[in-house]
Design a protein around this motif. Structure first.
Motif, mmCIF file in Angstrom:
data_model
loop_
_atom_site.group_PDB
_atom_site.id
_atom_site.type_symbol
_atom_site.label_atom_id
_atom_site.label_comp_id
_atom_site.label_asym_id
_atom_site.label_seq_id
_atom_site.Cartn_x
_atom_site.Cartn_y
_atom_site.Cartn_z
ATOM 1 N N UNK A 319 1.617 -8.900 -7.934
ATOM 2 C CA UNK A 319 0.580 -9.838 -7.500
ATOM 3 C C UNK A 319 -0.037 -9.387 -6.187
ATOM 4 N N UNK A 320 0.802 -8.961 -5.252
ATOM 5 C CA UNK A 320 0.292 -8.507 -3.958
ATOM 6 C C UNK A 320 -0.530 -7.228 -4.097
ATOM 7 N N UNK A 321 -0.123 -6.343 -5.019
ATOM 8 C CA UNK A 321 -0.879 -5.100 -5.231
ATOM 9 C C UNK A 321 -2.277 -5.414 -5.755
ATOM 10 N N UNK A 322 -2.373 -6.354 -6.676
ATOM 11 C CA UNK A 322 -3.689 -6.739 -7.186
ATOM 12 C C UNK A 322 -4.525 -7.405 -6.098
ATOM 13 N N UNK A 323 -3.903 -8.246 -5.350
ATOM 14 C CA UNK A 323 -4.610 -8.923 -4.257
ATOM 15 C C UNK A 323 -5.171 -7.907 -3.263
ATOM 16 N N UNK A 324 -4.379 -6.863 -2.962
ATOM 17 C CA UNK A 324 -4.828 -5.828 -2.025
ATOM 18 C C UNK A 324 -5.992 -5.012 -2.594
ATOM 19 N N UNK A 325 -6.059 -4.919 -3.923
ATOM 20 C CA UNK A 325 -7.133 -4.163 -4.558
ATOM 21 C C UNK A 325 -8.374 -5.017 -4.806
ATOM 22 N N UNK A 326 -8.304 -6.285 -4.437
ATOM 23 C CA UNK A 326 -9.466 -7.149 -4.591
ATOM 24 C C UNK A 326 -9.487 -7.968 -5.863
#
Length: 661
Positions: A319-326
């Motif tokens: 979830x955090x990886x997706x959030x960081x990618x926008x």
């Protein structure tokens, strides 16, 4: 760790004769009418042929109709379409009866008649049942779009152009007219596990399929019912909010055939979810406009942020990886009517969504509290299902895609990070205030069209009362788990409803929720809490209580009890829906006298006796067995699909007919 399986109940039709009482209960006698001499104007009903009628069969006439002197509009079901016209002819000759609808090529007619005339009509052997023609008023998707101001955003030129959203769910009917060719990519991650009986739902029959997430594949069908309709329904809502946005559909569920005494259900493995989130991250590299992913599912229940839970570390990382990618991860809060949310909605990096109705009331089944980011419409939402159909579902599953679509509109207007877009939506939303918490309801009219913000709505008491509207869809929302609640354990008084809610009506078709909604809520709130009765009722007596106009308990109280049952039980209503009076009636007086039906009838009666105050968890129902022990054992057996006649008898004799504690 694998998230537990979520049961997706099949939609079943209930156009059947009046339901019989289960063995051991006493069916209500058919209303009788005084014999009427045969005349030319009022001929008697045709005499039944030998063997045509079973004297022990349940009455054809719905309870209460036989004594209705004012007249009622009813559906008269006949055995075959060819018999509709002759029965209509007979009905026209009866006193105080009028045929108001005679559809061609159907096995029913609609008649307006008094109890006497309907009783006589029921004597015709060609008539299978006579029941009230109830009115249902589902909230349309268009209504929800107006509530959140999506129509105004569209008029202002913001329809999601250049944006893409991903739907991780049960696949999709990409050819559905409502989706208008918006599906640009399909993926499937579906586990096959022989030890647990899991079968892949990927169209190619493998555990992965990079070409299709088709929800119409044969593995999705069970006795002609499509088990995979949830994803198309969710996608239809998101597309209605953002009609110009593209859709990536990802199937993550597997099929199990023996989860419910041979009935099929769906389950999602955590591994499939993680692979799907990874795939969304990969697609972000090639689809820059991929702005949000919809997860109308979840597991467990956490009162606050669950970032520190070890078993959720892998999901948190994705979830955090997706959030960081926008890419915003938009997740359903869940339908336990509790403070908190399931995973991944409990993760602080997710955008967590609860449900409201069109009057901005929080239905009793929606989770709530500070872990939520937004509310959105989720009561009686009419959206697409496979094979060009439509269905009315309720749940936080339906609320979530409203927000997912809104993210696409916001990204078109004000490109930014998921956090920035969420902040804009939260600032523009209408505050729903309860228990010291303020959660904004999504409002694109303010966020995009520049409308003046609506004033806050204060709900006191808090959300959580069983008298609120709606019946969540079997919600994959609830989780990839059949047991989102904590199970049969003592609970305190649940939070009360914001206001008295509409009376849930028995349903003609099981569409998860079909309720009548008044134009405005009543003024005084109703507190939902356990009753103080010292007596217990049998399953048959509870069926009478739940029949409108027959029992002594108010419908609001019964709805409260059903809400409490849904929170405390692992069976109701995750495996078996009992969130409306109509669905509860069909459990208490099942149409078929099977072992499972009898078991569930007694189990529901036991829970209702607990909610009513007639039995406490610590009460002895045997030499050493407590009521709580009996319930725990019974629910475990039902969840395994192995209810026993011994347990059924224990619940019937030691709990539901004990009368006084």
């Amino acid at each position: 760790m694998r998230l537990r399986a979520l049961v997706a109940m099949a939609i079943v039709f209930s156009l059947a004769p009046a339901v019989p009482a289960f063995a051991g209960s006493s069916p209500a006698p058919a209303p009788s009418a005084a014999p009427t001499p045969a005349t030319t104007e009022n001929p008697p009903a045709p005499a039944p042929s030998a063997g045509a009628e079973d004297p022990s069969a349940p009455p054809k006439l719905e309870a209460g109709l036989g004594v209705d002197t004012d007249g009622a509009r009813v559906i008269v079901e006949v055995a075959a379409p060819a018999e509709a016209a002759p029965v209509a002819g007979e009905a026209r000759l009866l006193p105080d009866a009028q045929v108001v609808l005679e559809p061609p090529d159907t096995s029913f007619i609609v008649v307006q008649g008094t109890g006497e005339s309907l009783t006589r009509l029921a004597e015709d052997p060609r008539v299978r049942s006579i029941r009230r023609d109830r009115a249902y008023f589902p909230t349309s998707l268009a209504s929800g779009l107006q509530v959140i101001g999506a129509d105004k955003a569209h008029t202002a030129g913001f329809r999601g152009e250049g944006q893409t959203i991903a739907i991780i769910d049960t696949g999709i009917d990409a050819d559905h007219p409502d989706l208008a060719g918006s599906v640009v990519d399909q993926e499937c991650f579906s586990v096959t596990d022989e030890s647990e009986g899991a079968q892949s739902l990927c169209p190619n029959g493998q555990e992965t399929d990079s070409a299709s997430a088709d929800a119409k594949t044969s593995a999705c069908l069970d006795a002609g019912v499509n088990l995979c309709d949830h994803g198309t329904h969710v996608a239809g809502i998101a597309h209605a909010v953002a009609p110009a946005a593209k859709i990536v559909a990802i199937q993550v569920f597997s099929r199990i055939d023996d989860c419910d005494e041979g009935g099929a259900c769906l389950t999602a493995y955590e591994s499939s979810l993680l692979l799907a989130l990874d795939r969304v991250a990969e697609l972000k590299n090639t689809i820059p406009g991929l702005v949000a992913v919809n997860l109308s599912l979840g597991g467990g229940l956490y009162e606050g942020a669950c970032d520190a839970e070890p078993e959720l570390e892998a999901m948190k990382t994705k979830v955090e990886a997706l959030r960081a990618k926008g890419v915003a991860v938009v997740a359903a809060a869940g339908n336990e009517g509790a403070l908190g949310a399931g995973a991944p909605g409990c993760l602080s990096g997710a955008v967590t969504v609860g449900a409201t109705d069109d009057a901005d009331r929080v239905p009793y089944w929606s989770n709530y509290g500070s872990v939520l980011d937004l509310f959105a419409p989720g009561v009686d939402i009419d959206s697409a299902v496979p094979n060009n159909g439509h269905q009315v579902y309720s749940g936080t599953s339906m609320s979530t895609p409203h927000v997912t679509g809104a993210m696409a509109l916001m990204a078109q207007k004000s490109p930014g990070t998921p956090d920035a877009l969420l902040d804009l939506l939260k600032a523009a939303g209408r505050p729903i205030v309860y228990d010291g918490v303020s959660t904004p309801r999504l409002d694109l009219g303010v966020a995009i069209a520049g409308d003046a913000p609506d004033p806050a709505v204060t709900q006191n008491p808090d959300p959580g009362d069983g008298s609120a509207p709606g019946d969540p869809d079997d919600d994959l929302a609830g989780d990839p788990s059949p047991e989102p609640s904590s199970g049969p354990s003592p609970v305190g008084d649940p939070p009360a409803a914001p206001a008295p809610e509409p009376i849930p009506l028995p349903q003609v078709t099981v569409t998860v929720t079909v309720t009548a909604t008044p134009a405005a809520p009543a003024a005084a709130p109703v507190m939902c809490k356990r009753g103080t009765s010292k007596k217990t009722l049998t399953a048959a007596q509870w069926a009478v209580e739940i029949t409108r106009g027959k029992g002594t308990l108010p419908d609001a109280t019964l709805a409260c009890y059903l809400g409490m049952t849904a929170k405390a039980s692992k069976v109701f209503s995750e495996l078996t829906r009992v969130s409306t009076l109509g669905t509860a009636y069909r459990v208490l007086k099942p149409a078929k006298k099977t072992a499972r039906a009898g078991f569930e009838s007694e189990l529901l009666a036991a829970w209702l006796n607990w909610a009513h105050g007639g039995v406490n968890f610590t009460a002895k129902v045997g030499k050493t067995t407590t009521f709580r022990d009996a319930l725990t054992s019974a629910e475990k057996k039902r969840l395994k699909g192995t209810p026993s006649s011994t347990t059924t008898l224990l619940l019937r004799k030691q709990v539901n007919t004990r009368h006084a504690i």
